[in-house]
Design an enzyme around this catalytic site. Structure first.
Site, PDB file in Angstrom:
ATOM      1  N   ARG A 183      11.953  27.900 107.885  1.00  0.00           N
ATOM      2  CA  ARG A 183      12.792  29.111 107.993  1.00  0.00           C
ATOM      3  C   ARG A 183      13.069  29.772 106.643  1.00  0.00           C
ATOM      4  NH1 ARG A 183      10.800  28.124 111.820  1.00  0.00           N
ATOM      5  NH2 ARG A 183      11.647  27.361 113.770  1.00  0.00           N
ATOM      6  N   SER A 233      19.095  30.194 117.805  1.00  0.00           N
ATOM      7  CA  SER A 233      19.747  29.024 117.206  1.00  0.00           C
ATOM      8  C   SER A 233      20.494  29.459 115.955  1.00  0.00           C
ATOM      9  CB  SER A 233      18.712  27.970 116.817  1.00  0.00           C
ATOM     10  OG  SER A 233      18.151  27.439 117.979  1.00  0.00           O
ATOM     11  N   GLU A 303      21.155  29.245 110.029  1.00  0.00           N
ATOM     12  CA  GLU A 303      19.850  29.908 109.992  1.00  0.00           C
ATOM     13  C   GLU A 303      20.091  31.426 110.076  1.00  0.00           C
ATOM     14  OE1 GLU A 303      16.877  28.526 112.869  1.00  0.00           O
ATOM     15  OE2 GLU A 303      16.252  30.603 113.158  1.00  0.00           O
TER      16      GLU A 303
HETATM   17  C1  LIG Z   1      17.017  34.595 122.198  1.00  0.00           C
HETATM   18  C2  LIG Z   1      16.470  34.279 120.828  1.00  0.00           C
HETATM   19  C3  LIG Z   1      15.478  33.321 120.670  1.00  0.00           C
HETATM   20  C4  LIG Z   1      14.984  33.024 119.399  1.00  0.00           C
HETATM   21  N1  LIG Z   1      14.001  32.085 119.290  1.00  0.00           N
HETATM   22  C5  LIG Z   1      13.487  31.804 118.070  1.00  0.00           C
HETATM   23  C6  LIG Z   1      12.449  30.834 117.922  1.00  0.00           C
HETATM   24  O1  LIG Z   1      11.981  30.236 118.892  1.00  0.00           O
HETATM   25  N2  LIG Z   1      11.989  30.591 116.674  1.00  0.00           N
HETATM   26  C7  LIG Z   1      12.474  31.228 115.570  1.00  0.00           C
HETATM   27  O2  LIG Z   1      12.004  30.980 114.453  1.00  0.00           O
HETATM   28  N3  LIG Z   1      13.453  32.153 115.680  1.00  0.00           N
HETATM   29  C8  LIG Z   1      13.966  32.456 116.890  1.00  0.00           C
HETATM   30  N4  LIG Z   1      14.961  33.388 116.995  1.00  0.00           N
HETATM   31  C9  LIG Z   1      15.503  34.029 115.792  1.00  0.00           C
HETATM   32  C10 LIG Z   1      14.777  35.326 115.356  1.00  0.00           C
HETATM   33  O3  LIG Z   1      14.190  35.981 116.472  1.00  0.00           O
HETATM   34  C11 LIG Z   1      13.700  35.052 114.300  1.00  0.00           C
HETATM   35  O4  LIG Z   1      14.250  34.494 113.133  1.00  0.00           O
HETATM   36  C12 LIG Z   1      12.930  36.332 113.909  1.00  0.00           C
HETATM   37  O5  LIG Z   1      11.843  35.985 113.093  1.00  0.00           O
HETATM   38  C13 LIG Z   1      13.806  37.340 113.163  1.00  0.00           C
HETATM   39  O6  LIG Z   1      13.084  38.542 113.105  1.00  0.00           O
HETATM   40  P1  LIG Z   1      13.834  39.950 113.046  1.00  0.00           P
HETATM   41  O7  LIG Z   1      12.807  41.003 112.917  1.00  0.00           O
HETATM   42  O8  LIG Z   1      14.777  40.090 114.166  1.00  0.00           O
HETATM   43  O9  LIG Z   1      14.609  39.776 111.676  1.00  0.00           O
HETATM   44  P2  LIG Z   1      16.086  40.277 111.322  1.00  0.00           P
HETATM   45  O10 LIG Z   1      17.074  39.512 112.119  1.00  0.00           O
HETATM   46  O11 LIG Z   1      16.138  41.753 111.394  1.00  0.00           O
HETATM   47  O12 LIG Z   1      16.167  39.801 109.801  1.00  0.00           O
HETATM   48  C14 LIG Z   1      16.161  38.438 109.476  1.00  0.00           C
HETATM   49  C15 LIG Z   1      16.003  38.319 107.955  1.00  0.00           C
HETATM   50  O13 LIG Z   1      14.711  38.804 107.594  1.00  0.00           O
HETATM   51  C16 LIG Z   1      14.840  39.855 106.632  1.00  0.00           C
HETATM   52  N5  LIG Z   1      13.761  40.818 106.928  1.00  0.00           N
HETATM   53  C17 LIG Z   1      13.472  41.361 108.134  1.00  0.00           C
HETATM   54  N6  LIG Z   1      12.399  42.156 108.040  1.00  0.00           N
HETATM   55  C18 LIG Z   1      12.007  42.127 106.733  1.00  0.00           C
HETATM   56  C19 LIG Z   1      10.960  42.755 105.998  1.00  0.00           C
HETATM   57  N7  LIG Z   1      10.089  43.575 106.599  1.00  0.00           N
HETATM   58  N8  LIG Z   1      10.855  42.493 104.673  1.00  0.00           N
HETATM   59  C20 LIG Z   1      11.738  41.666 104.048  1.00  0.00           C
HETATM   60  N9  LIG Z   1      12.749  41.058 104.696  1.00  0.00           N
HETATM   61  C21 LIG Z   1      12.873  41.273 106.028  1.00  0.00           C
HETATM   62  C22 LIG Z   1      16.214  40.428 106.841  1.00  0.00           C
HETATM   63  O14 LIG Z   1      16.696  41.063 105.654  1.00  0.00           O
HETATM   64  C23 LIG Z   1      17.011  39.184 107.197  1.00  0.00           C
HETATM   65  O15 LIG Z   1      17.418  38.507 106.026  1.00  0.00           O
HETATM   66  C24 LIG Z   1      15.475  33.708 118.264  1.00  0.00           C
HETATM   67  C25 LIG Z   1      16.472  34.680 118.422  1.00  0.00           C
HETATM   68  C26 LIG Z   1      16.955  34.979 119.689  1.00  0.00           C
HETATM   69  C27 LIG Z   1      17.995  36.056 119.847  1.00  0.00           C
END
Ligand SMILES: Cc1cc2nc3c(=O)[nH]c(=O)nc-3n(C[C@H](O)[C@H](O)[C@H](O)COP(=O)(O)OP(=O)(O)OC[C@H]3O[C@@H](n4cnc5c(N)ncnc54)[C@H](O)[C@@H]3O)c2cc1C
Length: 308
Positions: A183, A233, A303
């Site tokens: 992560r 999570s 996380e």
């Molecule tokens: C129902 C549910 C299930 C989930 N299951 C999983 C799972 O199975 N496995 C898992 O790993 N995660 C899971 N997650 C968590 C989440 O979906 C992941 O961590 C995902 O990768 C986050 O992506 P995001 O685009 O939403 O990032 P955001 O939440 O928008 O950002 C997360 C971080 O990434 C940074 N960021 C985002 N985009 C960029 C970019 N282009 N450049 C630089 N920094 C950036 C942001 O500044 C922030 O610090 C789950 C979440 C939910 C709600």
């Protein structure tokens, strides 16, 4: 001057100099962060929605030089926005979602959803990212977090990324240079913004790919409280131990603060059960941490990231 006016003035200057076009972005004043985060909580902020990487290239060095705080959002599925909003600029990449399939590779802009990426791979008979199906994040967020599930991790299939540095330089780098671990990635440290990523996949059988994706989705539906807003999570694993199990064993399932609740279905999830505020969520996180420390003597880490 307020952030909106300041950013608007910088963008206007870039347009006057011929370095940007108005059609390449949307700038929103007092935009509700609850609409950009899967927890569905949080106050307002000035939000810039770039439609192309050039907007980031031109603006990021200005934000850095002028000391204007910024926070990058993908799909907002791993963040908590504070109730008071955010005083700087939110850069939401959700509108940058072009993609292309070439041979065994898929290249996608950062705002493309990883679930859509998995569906695109299936359509092209490409295997390797079935595990992305059901993760509600964007390509950029998956790279930043090294998202993973069911034995797969972003770094296993990522070939290279293009990112914009804080100086506005556009850099292409192979996955080996991205310090991707559990992560985490180099982007946690360097403040650069990922604009595009290329995934290297293997030819596969559509029926098998489809069956695997359906199987993983069925597991999510069975085990996760997908009917409530959440950020997945909340806590990281602790030295290989499953935090959800520790939280469950501590009897914390179902515990509530205001409208936030430790899910009855999956103790690793905190859910927006009933009109929660972000403050409810923060207080519940602190309570869970405190109880686990008292019971296990360890400090569990989040996380989920706070927009601050
Ligand atoms: C129902 C549910 C299930 C989930 N299951 C999983 C799972 O199975 N496995 C898992 O790993 N995660 C899971 N997650 C968590 C989440 O979906 C992941 O961590 C995902 O990768 C986050 O992506 P995001 O685009 O939403 O990032 P955001 O939440 O928008 O950002 C997360 C971080 O990434 C940074 N960021 C985002 N985009 C960029 C970019 N282009 N450049 C630089 N920094 C950036 C942001 O500044 C922030 O610090 C789950 C979440 C939910 C709600």
């Amino acid at each position: 001057m307020r952030v909106y006016e300041t950013i608007r003035a910088y963008l206007d200057r870039l347009i006057e100099k011929g370095e940007l076009q108005e059609e390449l972005f949307f700038l929103a004043e007092a935009h509700p962060l609850s609409q950009l985060t899967t927890f569905r909580t949080g106050g307002n902020a000035t939000v810039l929605f770039p439609l192309a990487a050039v907007v980031i290239e031109k603006l990021l060095p200005i934000l850095v030089r002028e000391n204007i705080p910024y926070f990058v959002l993908g799909n907002g599925s791993n963040v908590i926005a504070k109730d008071e909003g955010y005083p700087g600029l939110i850069l939401s990449l959700e509108k940058m979602k072009r993609f292309a399939v070439k041979g065994n590779e898929i290249t996608a802009e950062s705002g493309f959803s990883v679930t859509a990426l998995a569906l695109t791979a299936k359509k092209a008979s490409l295997s390797g990212i079935e595990f992305f199906y059901g993760i509600p994040g964007s390509v950029g967020g998956a790279v930043f977090m090294n998202a993973g599930a069911y034995g797969g991790e972003c770094k296993d299939v990522l070939k290279s990324v293009t990112y914009v540095t804080r100086k506005g330089e556009v850099v292409s780098a192979g996955v080996e240079d991205l310090e991707m671990g559990y992560r985490t990635s180099v982007f946690e440290k360097n403040g650069a913004i990922v604009v595009e990523a290329t995934f290297s996949l293997a030819p596969g059988d559509v029926a098998k790919i489809s069956a695997e994706m359906e199987n993983l989705m069925a597991q999510r539906v069975a085990k996760q409280p997908l009917e409530y807003p959440s950020a997945g999570s909340v806590f990281k694993r602790y030295e290989g131990r499953f935090t959800a199990k520790m939280i469950q064993d501590a009897g914390l399932k179902g515990v509530r603060v205001g409208g936030a609740q430790v899910s009855e279905k999956h103790a690793g999830f905190i859910i927006n059960y009933d009109h929660a505020t972000s403050n409810d969520i923060f207080q519940l996180i602190d309570h869970v941490k405190k109880v686990i420390y008292e019971k296990e003597g360890i400090h569990i880490a989040c996380e989920v990231r706070t927009i601050e």
